[in-house]
Motif scaffolding. Sequence first.
Motif, PDB file in Angstrom:
ATOM      1  N   LEU A 297       0.848  -1.185   0.000  1.00  0.00           N
ATOM      2  CA  LEU A 297       0.000   0.000   0.000  1.00  0.00           C
ATOM      3  C   LEU A 297       0.889   1.243   0.000  1.00  0.00           C
ATOM      4  CD1 LEU A 297      -2.453  -1.203   2.798  1.00  0.00           C
ATOM      5  CD2 LEU A 297      -2.691  -1.504   0.329  1.00  0.00           C
ATOM      6  N   GLN A 298       0.566   2.203  -0.838  1.00  0.00           N
ATOM      7  CA  GLN A 298       1.359   3.418  -0.951  1.00  0.00           C
ATOM      8  C   GLN A 298       0.610   4.588  -0.339  1.00  0.00           C
ATOM      9  OE1 GLN A 298       2.016   5.218  -4.884  1.00  0.00           O
ATOM     10  NE2 GLN A 298       4.203   5.263  -4.372  1.00  0.00           N
ATOM     11  N   CYS A 299       1.273   5.302   0.561  1.00  0.00           N
ATOM     12  CA  CYS A 299       0.690   6.476   1.196  1.00  0.00           C
ATOM     13  C   CYS A 299       1.127   7.725   0.438  1.00  0.00           C
ATOM     14  CB  CYS A 299       1.130   6.571   2.653  1.00  0.00           C
ATOM     15  SG  CYS A 299       0.850   5.044   3.573  1.00  0.00           S
ATOM     16  N   ASN A 300       0.418   8.816   0.650  1.00  0.00           N
ATOM     17  CA  ASN A 300       0.778  10.054  -0.028  1.00  0.00           C
ATOM     18  C   ASN A 300       1.652  10.961   0.830  1.00  0.00           C
ATOM     19  OD1 ASN A 300      -1.022  10.943   1.861  1.00  0.00           O
ATOM     20  ND2 ASN A 300      -2.507  11.790   0.400  1.00  0.00           N
ATOM     21  N   ARG A 301       2.075  10.457   1.979  1.00  0.00           N
ATOM     22  CA  ARG A 301       2.963  11.205   2.867  1.00  0.00           C
ATOM     23  C   ARG A 301       3.730  10.226   3.727  1.00  0.00           C
ATOM     24  NH1 ARG A 301      -1.160  14.507   6.641  1.00  0.00           N
ATOM     25  NH2 ARG A 301       0.768  15.066   7.724  1.00  0.00           N
ATOM     26  N   GLY A 302       4.739  10.728   4.430  1.00  0.00           N
ATOM     27  CA  GLY A 302       5.523   9.867   5.297  1.00  0.00           C
ATOM     28  C   GLY A 302       4.807   9.586   6.612  1.00  0.00           C
ATOM     29  N   LEU A 303       4.851   8.340   7.040  1.00  0.00           N
ATOM     30  CA  LEU A 303       4.261   7.928   8.310  1.00  0.00           C
ATOM     31  C   LEU A 303       5.374   7.487   9.251  1.00  0.00           C
ATOM     32  CD1 LEU A 303       1.354   5.708   6.923  1.00  0.00           C
ATOM     33  CD2 LEU A 303       1.364   8.196   7.278  1.00  0.00           C
ATOM     34  N   ARG A 304       5.147   7.637  10.546  1.00  0.00           N
ATOM     35  CA  ARG A 304       6.178   7.197  11.486  1.00  0.00           C
ATOM     36  C   ARG A 304       5.736   6.034  12.373  1.00  0.00           C
ATOM     37  NH1 ARG A 304       5.257  12.529  14.246  1.00  0.00           N
ATOM     38  NH2 ARG A 304       4.268  12.072  16.267  1.00  0.00           N
ATOM     39  N   ASN A 305       4.435   5.743  12.401  1.00  0.00           N
ATOM     40  CA  ASN A 305       3.972   4.561  13.126  1.00  0.00           C
ATOM     41  C   ASN A 305       2.543   4.273  12.693  1.00  0.00           C
ATOM     42  OD1 ASN A 305       4.054   2.382  14.832  1.00  0.00           O
ATOM     43  ND2 ASN A 305       4.669   3.549  16.646  1.00  0.00           N
ATOM     44  N   ILE A 306       2.125   3.004  12.830  1.00  0.00           N
ATOM     45  CA  ILE A 306       0.797   2.594  12.370  1.00  0.00           C
ATOM     46  C   ILE A 306       0.184   1.589  13.339  1.00  0.00           C
ATOM     47  CG2 ILE A 306       1.257   2.975   9.911  1.00  0.00           C
ATOM     48  CD1 ILE A 306       1.752  -0.053   9.631  1.00  0.00           C
ATOM     49  N   ALA A 307      -1.134   1.485  13.280  1.00  0.00           N
ATOM     50  CA  ALA A 307      -1.886   0.419  13.951  1.00  0.00           C
ATOM     51  C   ALA A 307      -3.082   0.086  13.073  1.00  0.00           C
ATOM     52  CB  ALA A 307      -2.341   0.853  15.337  1.00  0.00           C
TER      53      ALA A 307
END
Length: 335
Positions: A297-307
């Motif tokens: 899955l490609q996001c449109n911005r940088g992420l630093r953590n997920i759940a």
Amino acid sequence: MNKNALFTLGLLPSFSCNNADLTQYKVISTEAIPLQSETILFSKDSSSYFYDLKITEDYLLFLDNSSDTILQAYGNDNRMKLFSLKGRGDSALFKPQFTKSDLQKTKNGAQIIDNDLYSKILVLKEGKVLISSSFLSQNMINSFDYNITSREIYAVPTNGQSDYQFFSYNTTDDYYWVDADSILKQKIGNIPAAYLSHLCVKEQADVVVSAMRFTNSVQFYDLKGKLKQVIKFGENTILPIKTGDGKSLDILNTPKCFIGICGTSKYVYCLYNGTSDFSSPSNILVFNWNGDHISTLQCNRGLRNIAVDEDNSFLIALSSRTDGGTDVLKYKLEW
């Protein structure tokens, strides 16, 4: 797997085994499906810094290392409903981190490892955060990505340890140090920090997933530390950059590959960046617990953590803003 039955005064005897004989090696494409339906649930300014998160049935839980309200629970209206203040003692939280897999799951509860010393069970009930505490181990080293099973504690040492990937621990057998992939070890050498990874365990499937921070590799082990599968994201191998003397990791210039992980009963989600300064939009690699690649899955911005919720229907993410604040994002997952 490497056994250390004498963990005293920093002495770590090691016993090696060869993991490569029956290991499967795969390469998956970097092609990705754009994540749709991004919603900013709420934003925090630079006075807060959410570093960890958890989804329960009725709340989103966040840990904030820039606030006295170190635990914050938000309801469906995206407003803070409950909190816990930073402090020491059985009923407070001092240096908490959510476990990546919980032995006991409750409706509105979570398990926390606090200051590498205590296991604390949180239950959000009747307008209160109830905390029960038990001593973890006097010998526990500073670690992250704790996973608690019925017999073992699995985690990654904060500063790395020799060329090991992670450890398992119990009070009877002490530490078991698990080897990294032998092929990668030949390329990386003995630079402990270069083997840091993010860890998620599913005891029922006999699987440990280790997504490496400084190389584009995801490794699947069994609970005993036998390496089953190595998956590379993209054709080219990203390797840690060494300092001029070749003895340590050049963290500033080395690409940060997998920077987070979370799991549900069905899937494991590996958060990937791939740049040295986190300047690229993030990808999320999704696998089932057999090691089959489900999607990228490609996001449109940088992420630093997920759940991700247990039904795999939505994803909650933390993303830094240019002003130093944080956006809390929600994505709908469609399969």
